[in-house]
Scaffold this active site. Structure first.
Site, mmCIF file in Angstrom:
data_model
loop_
_atom_site.group_PDB
_atom_site.id
_atom_site.type_symbol
_atom_site.label_atom_id
_atom_site.label_comp_id
_atom_site.label_asym_id
_atom_site.label_seq_id
_atom_site.Cartn_x
_atom_site.Cartn_y
_atom_site.Cartn_z
ATOM 1 N N ASP A 15 0.101 -1.257 0.212
ATOM 2 C CA ASP A 15 0.199 -0.161 -0.066
ATOM 3 C C ASP A 15 0.563 1.155 0.150
ATOM 4 O O ASP A 15 1.729 1.216 0.452
ATOM 5 C CB ASP A 15 -0.869 -0.051 1.805
ATOM 6 C CG ASP A 15 -2.541 0.854 1.332
ATOM 7 O OD1 ASP A 15 -2.841 1.296 -0.436
ATOM 8 O OD2 ASP A 15 -2.134 1.231 1.894
ATOM 9 N N GLY A 16 0.108 2.382 -0.867
ATOM 10 C CA GLY A 16 1.024 4.115 -0.474
ATOM 11 C C GLY A 16 1.263 4.168 -1.857
ATOM 12 O O GLY A 16 2.517 5.415 -1.534
ATOM 13 N N GLY A 18 0.067 5.662 -3.816
ATOM 14 C CA GLY A 18 -0.904 6.618 -4.474
ATOM 15 C C GLY A 18 -0.454 7.994 -3.819
ATOM 16 O O GLY A 18 -0.193 9.155 -4.736
ATOM 17 N N ARG A 19 -0.123 7.480 -2.627
ATOM 18 C CA ARG A 19 0.129 8.597 -1.638
ATOM 19 C C ARG A 19 2.609 9.173 -2.273
ATOM 20 O O ARG A 19 2.276 10.016 -2.371
ATOM 21 C CB ARG A 19 0.316 8.689 -0.309
ATOM 22 C CG ARG A 19 -0.938 8.799 -0.061
ATOM 23 C CD ARG A 19 -1.017 7.634 1.247
ATOM 24 N NE ARG A 19 -1.421 6.232 1.443
ATOM 25 C CZ ARG A 19 -0.967 5.574 2.284
ATOM 26 N NH1 ARG A 19 -1.097 6.621 3.218
ATOM 27 N NH2 ARG A 19 -1.766 4.415 2.115
ATOM 28 N N ARG A 28 -0.709 9.260 -10.027
ATOM 29 C CA ARG A 28 -1.039 7.958 -9.202
ATOM 30 C C ARG A 28 0.115 7.380 -10.328
ATOM 31 O O ARG A 28 0.507 6.440 -9.192
ATOM 32 C CB ARG A 28 -1.930 7.522 -9.231
ATOM 33 C CG ARG A 28 -2.593 8.782 -7.963
ATOM 34 C CD ARG A 28 -4.809 8.323 -7.779
ATOM 35 N NE ARG A 28 -4.783 6.771 -7.140
ATOM 36 C CZ ARG A 28 -4.719 6.207 -6.044
ATOM 37 N NH1 ARG A 28 -4.102 7.832 -4.815
ATOM 38 N NH2 ARG A 28 -4.630 5.081 -5.583
ATOM 39 N N HIS A 32 2.398 3.307 -9.350
ATOM 40 C CA HIS A 32 2.716 2.041 -9.385
ATOM 41 C C HIS A 32 3.198 1.566 -9.655
ATOM 42 O O HIS A 32 3.732 1.049 -9.587
ATOM 43 C CB HIS A 32 1.265 1.563 -10.040
ATOM 44 C CG HIS A 32 -0.517 2.559 -9.807
ATOM 45 N ND1 HIS A 32 -0.489 1.919 -8.251
ATOM 46 C CD2 HIS A 32 -0.999 2.584 -9.566
ATOM 47 C CE1 HIS A 32 -1.235 2.512 -7.750
ATOM 48 N NE2 HIS A 32 -2.609 2.649 -8.476
ATOM 49 N N GLU A 62 -12.577 -5.124 -4.938
ATOM 50 C CA GLU A 62 -12.824 -4.162 -4.955
ATOM 51 C C GLU A 62 -12.119 -2.425 -5.738
ATOM 52 O O GLU A 62 -12.591 -1.761 -6.035
ATOM 53 C CB GLU A 62 -12.828 -3.246 -3.678
ATOM 54 C CG GLU A 62 -13.515 -3.983 -2.278
ATOM 55 C CD GLU A 62 -13.077 -4.923 -1.547
ATOM 56 O OE1 GLU A 62 -11.899 -5.709 -1.931
ATOM 57 O OE2 GLU A 62 -14.311 -6.212 -1.594
ATOM 58 N N LEU A 126 10.809 -20.559 -4.764
ATOM 59 C CA LEU A 126 10.086 -19.674 -3.963
ATOM 60 C C LEU A 126 9.266 -19.704 -5.029
ATOM 61 O O LEU A 126 8.309 -20.006 -6.203
ATOM 62 C CB LEU A 126 10.443 -17.974 -4.233
ATOM 63 C CG LEU A 126 9.831 -17.331 -4.229
ATOM 64 C CD1 LEU A 126 9.075 -17.288 -2.599
ATOM 65 C CD2 LEU A 126 9.782 -15.391 -4.144
ATOM 66 N N ARG A 183 1.878 -4.780 5.865
ATOM 67 C CA ARG A 183 1.267 -3.994 5.237
ATOM 68 C C ARG A 183 2.208 -2.459 5.647
ATOM 69 O O ARG A 183 2.601 -2.439 6.550
ATOM 70 C CB ARG A 183 0.059 -3.736 6.190
ATOM 71 C CG ARG A 183 -1.108 -2.898 5.206
ATOM 72 C CD ARG A 183 -2.510 -2.830 5.617
ATOM 73 N NE ARG A 183 -2.465 -1.699 4.414
ATOM 74 C CZ ARG A 183 -3.910 -1.328 4.225
ATOM 75 N NH1 ARG A 183 -4.731 -2.781 4.467
ATOM 76 N NH2 ARG A 183 -4.871 -0.551 2.955
ATOM 77 N N ARG A 189 -4.796 -2.405 8.450
ATOM 78 C CA ARG A 189 -5.855 -3.332 8.339
ATOM 79 C C ARG A 189 -5.498 -4.332 7.955
ATOM 80 O O ARG A 189 -4.393 -4.388 7.230
ATOM 81 C CB ARG A 189 -7.277 -2.182 7.227
ATOM 82 C CG ARG A 189 -7.887 -1.695 7.911
ATOM 83 C CD ARG A 189 -8.482 -0.394 7.103
ATOM 84 N NE ARG A 189 -8.128 -0.020 5.360
ATOM 85 C CZ ARG A 189 -8.317 1.432 6.105
ATOM 86 N NH1 ARG A 189 -8.179 1.915 7.160
ATOM 87 N NH2 ARG A 189 -7.163 1.970 5.318
HETATM 88 C C1 FPP Z 1 -1.818 -0.348 -3.221
HETATM 89 O O1 FPP Z 1 -1.279 1.649 -3.230
HETATM 90 C C2 FPP Z 1 -1.445 -0.495 -4.474
HETATM 91 C C3 FPP Z 1 -2.235 -1.203 -5.764
HETATM 92 C C4 FPP Z 1 -3.792 -1.094 -5.576
HETATM 93 C C5 FPP Z 1 -1.941 -1.463 -7.417
HETATM 94 C C6 FPP Z 1 -0.262 -2.656 -6.583
HETATM 95 C C7 FPP Z 1 0.185 -2.369 -8.047
HETATM 96 C C8 FPP Z 1 1.234 -2.795 -7.713
HETATM 97 C C9 FPP Z 1 2.330 -2.587 -6.350
HETATM 98 C C10 FPP Z 1 2.179 -2.235 -9.167
HETATM 99 C C11 FPP Z 1 2.414 -3.877 -9.631
HETATM 100 C C12 FPP Z 1 2.429 -4.749 -8.968
HETATM 101 C C13 FPP Z 1 2.690 -6.586 -10.061
HETATM 102 C C14 FPP Z 1 2.217 -7.663 -9.449
HETATM 103 C C15 FPP Z 1 3.496 -6.288 -11.260
HETATM 104 P P1 FPP Z 1 -2.486 2.239 -3.062
HETATM 105 O O2 FPP Z 1 -2.696 2.926 -4.754
HETATM 106 O O3 FPP Z 1 -4.149 2.367 -3.057
HETATM 107 O O4 FPP Z 1 -2.028 3.946 -3.015
HETATM 108 P P2 FPP Z 1 -2.368 5.212 -1.665
HETATM 109 O O5 FPP Z 1 -2.995 4.251 -0.805
HETATM 110 O O6 FPP Z 1 -1.766 5.658 -1.287
HETATM 111 O O7 FPP Z 1 -3.552 5.927 -2.289
#
Ligand code: FPP
Length: 248
Positions: A15-16, A18-19, A28, A32, A62, A126, A183, A189
């Site tokens: 997570d994180g 976007g931020r 954003r 990613h 979701e 792995l 996380r 969460r």
């Molecule tokens: C959560 O951050 C992340 C995601 C919803 C996407 C996860 C995707 C990747 C890590 C990129 C590539 C993955 C693979 C397996 C190739 P968020 O957007 O919810 O961040 P925020 O909480 O800061 O908005």
């Protein structure tokens, strides 16, 4: 020297992203992309430490509700990552598999997923399980549906439905349950990740945003894990007796 306790199975909510991008006043999607690089950091770490299974929450059931533009860009990123990384993962002995509602992805992604699984099926160093359009409740509901179908078909008796029977029909049934859950991004969460499988998993949270992940953050999680007493519902005294081989 005491034994170093390494988790067999590490489960991660990344997570994180976007931020991370927003703090840099960037779209954003840049977050990613940086997040995809952090995925490699995490895989390298697991290979180096001899962790057997890594489950990554890449896209929740979701996440489809995010703005169309972000979903589309994420799909492109997944497709590119599958094209770019799978041969290297194979070379390094990684077995790739996907859990979640794969029928919701477009055909090119589904084909890449199947090809990655087929290519790497024989690898044993792995196991990388990528949760994509995955939800923990959906996983449990699918197991319930499978059990009901077997009962209706006369292949299973209601009285034979126990925890092991449910477990056998969940997404990661053939793998050990996660020992450690991490996380990133500061929220405490589970967010509908592996609800069934996390029953006795040690939980570890960090403020670090996923794209900033490095080996030192993962090592902190492992050090913390090594110091925890996992009791699985027993008392500390019972555990000590079990360790000494005397009956509890
Ligand atoms: C959560 O951050 C992340 C995601 C919803 C996407 C996860 C995707 C990747 C890590 C990129 C590539 C993955 C693979 C397996 C190739 P968020 O957007 O919810 O961040 P925020 O909480 O800061 O908005």
């Amino acid at each position: 020297m005491p034994d170093i306790v390494i988790p067999r199975h590490l489960a991660v909510i990344m997570d994180g992203n976007g931020r991370w991008a927003e703090r840099r006043h960037r779209p954003r999607m840049i977050g990613h992309r940086a997040g995809a690089r952090a995925v490699n950091v995490c895989i390298d770490f697991c290979l180096q430490r001899g962790i057997e299974v890594l489950t990554l929450f890449a896209f929740s059931s979701e996440n489809w509700k995010r703005p169309e533009e972000e979903v589309g860009a994420l799909m492109k990123l997944f497709l590119n990552a599958l094209e770019r990384e799978v041969d290297e993962l194979h070379r390094r002995g990684v077995r790739v598999r996907f859990i979640g509602e794969r029928e919701r992805f477009a055909a090119p992604i589904r084909e890449r997923m199947a090809a990655a699984e087929a290519l790497t099926a024989g690898n044993a160093r792995l196991t990388l399980a990528i949760a994509a359009s995955y939800g923990g409740r959906q996983d449990i509901a699918a197991a319930a549906r499978a059990l009901a179908a077997e009962v209706a078909g006369g292949r299973l008796r209601v009285e034979d439905i126990d925890e092991a029977a449910v477990d056998a029909r969940t997404a990661l049934a053939d793998l050990p349950a996660p020992d450690l859950f991490i996380r990133t991004g500061g929220d405490h969460r589970i967010s509908n990740f592996l609800l069934w499988q996390l029953a006795y998993t040690e939980l570890w949270f960090t403020e670090t945003l996923w794209p900033d992940l490095d080996a030192s953050v993962l090592q902190q999680a492992l050090d913390d894990f090594a110091g925890r007493e996992r009791r699985f519902g027993l008392t500390g005294a019972q555990l000590a007796q079990n360790r000494e081989g005397t009956p509890a």
